[in-house]
Write a protein that holds these residues in place. Structure first.
Motif, short mmCIF file in Angstrom:
data_model
loop_
_atom_site.label_atom_id
_atom_site.label_comp_id
_atom_site.label_asym_id
_atom_site.label_seq_id
_atom_site.Cartn_x
_atom_site.Cartn_y
_atom_site.Cartn_z
N LYS A 5 0.83 -1.20 0.00
CA LYS A 5 0.00 0.00 0.00
C LYS A 5 0.87 1.26 0.00
CE LYS A 5 -4.46 0.70 1.91
NZ LYS A 5 -5.35 0.51 3.05
N ILE A 6 1.95 1.23 0.77
CA ILE A 6 2.85 2.38 0.84
C ILE A 6 3.51 2.62 -0.50
CG2 ILE A 6 5.02 3.20 1.84
CD1 ILE A 6 4.05 2.01 4.49
N PHE A 7 4.01 1.55 -1.13
CA PHE A 7 4.65 1.72 -2.43
C PHE A 7 3.66 2.16 -3.50
CE2 PHE A 7 8.22 -1.28 -1.04
CZ PHE A 7 9.09 -0.22 -0.84
N LYS A 8 2.42 1.73 -3.37
CA LYS A 8 1.40 2.18 -4.33
C LYS A 8 1.16 3.68 -4.17
CE LYS A 8 -3.26 1.18 -5.90
NZ LYS A 8 -4.49 0.43 -5.66
N LEU A 9 1.11 4.17 -2.91
CA LEU A 9 0.91 5.60 -2.67
C LEU A 9 2.16 6.42 -3.02
CD1 LEU A 9 -1.01 5.46 0.71
CD2 LEU A 9 -1.92 6.19 -1.49
N ALA A 10 3.35 5.77 -2.95
CA ALA A 10 4.60 6.48 -3.22
C ALA A 10 4.96 6.50 -4.70
CB ALA A 10 5.73 5.84 -2.42
N LYS A 11 4.11 5.94 -5.53
CA LYS A 11 4.39 5.91 -6.96
C LYS A 11 4.49 7.34 -7.49
CE LYS A 11 3.11 3.26 -10.91
NZ LYS A 11 2.53 1.98 -11.18
N GLY A 12 5.56 7.62 -8.21
CA GLY A 12 5.77 8.96 -8.75
C GLY A 12 6.67 9.83 -7.90
N PHE A 13 7.00 9.37 -6.71
CA PHE A 13 7.92 10.14 -5.86
C PHE A 13 9.33 10.05 -6.45
CE2 PHE A 13 5.47 9.86 -1.56
CZ PHE A 13 4.39 10.49 -2.15
N ARG A 14 10.19 10.99 -6.07
CA ARG A 14 11.54 11.03 -6.62
C ARG A 14 12.54 10.34 -5.70
NH1 ARG A 14 12.82 16.68 -9.38
NH2 ARG A 14 14.56 15.38 -10.00
N GLY A 15 13.59 9.81 -6.30
CA GLY A 15 14.67 9.22 -5.54
C GLY A 15 14.26 7.95 -4.81
N ARG A 16 14.87 7.73 -3.63
CA ARG A 16 14.59 6.51 -2.88
C ARG A 16 13.22 6.54 -2.21
NH1 ARG A 16 18.97 4.72 1.16
NH2 ARG A 16 18.98 6.90 1.72
N ALA A 17 12.53 7.68 -2.28
CA ALA A 17 11.20 7.78 -1.65
C ALA A 17 10.18 6.90 -2.33
CB ALA A 17 10.73 9.23 -1.66
N LYS A 18 10.50 6.40 -3.52
CA LYS A 18 9.54 5.54 -4.22
C LYS A 18 9.83 4.05 -4.05
CE LYS A 18 11.84 5.81 -8.69
NZ LYS A 18 12.68 6.96 -8.52
N ASN A 19 11.08 3.68 -3.62
CA ASN A 19 11.39 2.25 -3.58
C ASN A 19 12.09 1.78 -2.31
OD1 ASN A 19 13.86 3.38 -4.03
ND2 ASN A 19 14.03 2.70 -6.15
N CYS A 20 12.34 2.67 -1.37
CA CYS A 20 12.94 2.29 -0.10
C CYS A 20 11.86 2.45 0.97
CB CYS A 20 14.15 3.17 0.20
SG CYS A 20 14.97 2.79 1.73
N ILE A 21 11.49 1.38 1.62
CA ILE A 21 10.29 1.37 2.47
C ILE A 21 10.36 2.38 3.60
CG2 ILE A 21 11.10 -0.53 3.93
CD1 ILE A 21 7.48 0.24 2.93
N ARG A 22 11.52 2.54 4.22
CA ARG A 22 11.63 3.44 5.36
C ARG A 22 11.42 4.90 4.92
NH1 ARG A 22 16.59 2.35 9.23
NH2 ARG A 22 15.38 0.46 9.56
N ILE A 23 12.04 5.28 3.83
CA ILE A 23 11.90 6.65 3.32
C ILE A 23 10.51 6.85 2.71
CG2 ILE A 23 12.82 8.34 1.70
CD1 ILE A 23 15.54 6.90 2.05
N ALA A 24 10.04 5.83 2.00
CA ALA A 24 8.71 5.92 1.37
C ALA A 24 7.62 6.10 2.41
CB ALA A 24 8.44 4.67 0.54
N ARG A 25 7.75 5.40 3.55
CA ARG A 25 6.75 5.51 4.61
C ARG A 25 6.67 6.95 5.13
NH1 ARG A 25 8.39 1.63 8.02
NH2 ARG A 25 7.10 0.05 7.06
#
Length: 125
Positions: A5-25
């Motif tokens: 769910k977090i990665f789905k909401l983080a889609k389109g973010f830049r850098g590691r915010a889209k694929n690193c769970i800690r930063i994406a959260r």
């Protein structure tokens, strides 16, 4: 929230915010805070825009916004600001009749002097 769910909401973010769970959260949480705040700010901004449009429309006929709204209130004309702003932009004759009704209802509107007309703009270079 789970990882998917977090990665789905983080889609389109830049850098590691889209694929690193800690930063994406963290980024998703902040994005949801911004969206919650801005849903309320949007209502404020739209009301402000409607008031500016009404004020511009009434000043063409020599009445300011406050006196115009007070005159409408005294005549018990219950149109909201959104409708009044649409009338001022798209239906100038209907809006002028509302301004005239407001002017007759509120004595503060009668002593208003119309602004002088500008017959062109001269540019000095």
């Amino acid at each position: 929230m789970n990882k998917d769910k977090i990665f789905k909401l983080a889609k389109g973010f830049r850098g590691r915010a889209k694929n690193c769970i800690r930063i994406a959260r963290e980024r998703v949480e902040k994005a949801l805070q911004y969206s919650y705040r801005d849903r309320r700010n949007k209502k404020r901004d739209m009301r402000s825009l409607w008031i500016q449009r009404i004020n511009a429309g009434t000043r063409l006929y020599g009445v300011n916004y406050g006196n115009f709204m007070h005159g409408l209130m005294k005549e018990n004309i219950q149109l909201n600001r959104k409708v009044l702003s649409e009338l001022s932009m798209h239906e100038p004759y209907s809006f002028k009749s509302l301004v005239d009704i407001s002017r007759n209802a509120f004595p503060g509107n009668k002593n208003v002097v119309f602004p002088p007309k500008k017959d062109g703009i001269s540019v000095v270079l």
